[in-house]
Design a protein around this motif. Sequence first.
Motif, mmCIF file in Angstrom:
data_model
loop_
_atom_site.group_PDB
_atom_site.id
_atom_site.type_symbol
_atom_site.label_atom_id
_atom_site.label_comp_id
_atom_site.label_asym_id
_atom_site.label_seq_id
_atom_site.Cartn_x
_atom_site.Cartn_y
_atom_site.Cartn_z
ATOM 1 N N GLY A 22 0.796 -1.224 0.000
ATOM 2 C CA GLY A 22 0.000 0.000 0.000
ATOM 3 C C GLY A 22 0.826 1.270 0.000
ATOM 4 N N GLY A 23 1.987 1.230 -0.646
ATOM 5 C CA GLY A 23 2.847 2.407 -0.714
ATOM 6 C C GLY A 23 3.885 2.479 0.390
ATOM 7 N N PHE A 42 1.741 7.476 8.806
ATOM 8 C CA PHE A 42 1.489 6.945 7.460
ATOM 9 C C PHE A 42 0.137 6.250 7.402
ATOM 10 N N ARG A 46 -3.176 7.283 5.265
ATOM 11 C CA ARG A 46 -3.749 6.350 4.302
ATOM 12 C C ARG A 46 -5.220 6.064 4.619
ATOM 13 N N ALA A 50 -7.153 7.408 1.238
ATOM 14 C CA ALA A 50 -7.611 6.275 0.427
ATOM 15 C C ALA A 50 -8.647 5.435 1.162
ATOM 16 N N THR A 87 -8.682 7.291 -8.414
ATOM 17 C CA THR A 87 -7.395 6.618 -8.249
ATOM 18 C C THR A 87 -6.480 7.071 -9.390
ATOM 19 N N THR A 151 -7.114 -1.045 4.467
ATOM 20 C CA THR A 151 -6.160 -0.036 4.012
ATOM 21 C C THR A 151 -5.014 0.172 4.998
ATOM 22 N N VAL A 152 -5.180 -0.257 6.246
ATOM 23 C CA VAL A 152 -4.094 -0.104 7.219
ATOM 24 C C VAL A 152 -3.453 -1.433 7.601
ATOM 25 N N PRO A 155 -0.368 -2.473 4.987
ATOM 26 C CA PRO A 155 0.869 -1.748 5.222
ATOM 27 C C PRO A 155 1.494 -2.056 6.593
ATOM 28 N N THR A 209 -4.666 11.666 -2.121
ATOM 29 C CA THR A 209 -3.489 11.357 -1.308
ATOM 30 C C THR A 209 -2.272 11.393 -2.235
ATOM 31 N N LEU A 212 0.753 9.082 -1.558
ATOM 32 C CA LEU A 212 0.591 7.675 -1.923
ATOM 33 C C LEU A 212 0.674 7.484 -3.434
#
Length: 229
Positions: A22-23, A42, A46, A50, A87, A151-152, A155, A209, A212
């Motif tokens: 996720g970046g 971070f 995110r 996102a 996106t 999304t978390v 990462p 974002t 990202l």
Amino acid sequence: MGAGLLLLGDSRLPAGGHAHSGGLENAVARGAVHDLDTLTDFLLGRLYGAGTVQAAFAACAALAAGPYAVPADAPWTELDAELDARTPSAPARASSRAQGRALRRIARAAWPEDPWTALGVSPHHAVVLGAAATRARLDAHGAAVLAATHTVNGPASAAVKLLSFDPIAVTVVLAEMTGHCDQVAAEAVAAARTVMADRDWDRLPAWSTPGLDVSAELHEREEVVHFAS
């Protein structure tokens, strides 16, 4: 609701999420993430960027899929196009669709009935997640929670591998983030219900974002990487 949430939120679900950071990988390479505090920053960025968008689209997809049968006018094409527009990074779009394809295969095997054909061959992950949530007996809120935490969680897991963080310490970071995930999910459902009532797609979250997006583009140019995104 609990069992379905555990199923789709299980890190062992072979939907490809383990292959994506996720970046985070690029952020680590640039020194932007190097300890637990910068990891927390971070993840929050995110989530509220996102993650807000992903949660809203997952909630819309859950409402479109319905608990038993898919309405004939379910707006899969519109949802796909609107998420594409939100996106801007091509590598990020490719990552979303790759995970969407994988999740669609799993969902189609677990719940053979519609709407999998209508979603297309390479749907965005959040759209598939929302549809799959209904088949796992979750409502739109459950779908939004799944999307927000997704999304978390990815990462955070990548951070353990890339920076050799203590897994327990990273778990504490995620535990402290649950309230934020709940807030994002609640706002996503409220937006989704309004939008699905009048099909005014412009009212869906469109938070940008740039960091990202830049990370996704730079990651794509690296010769040696540990994660696909």
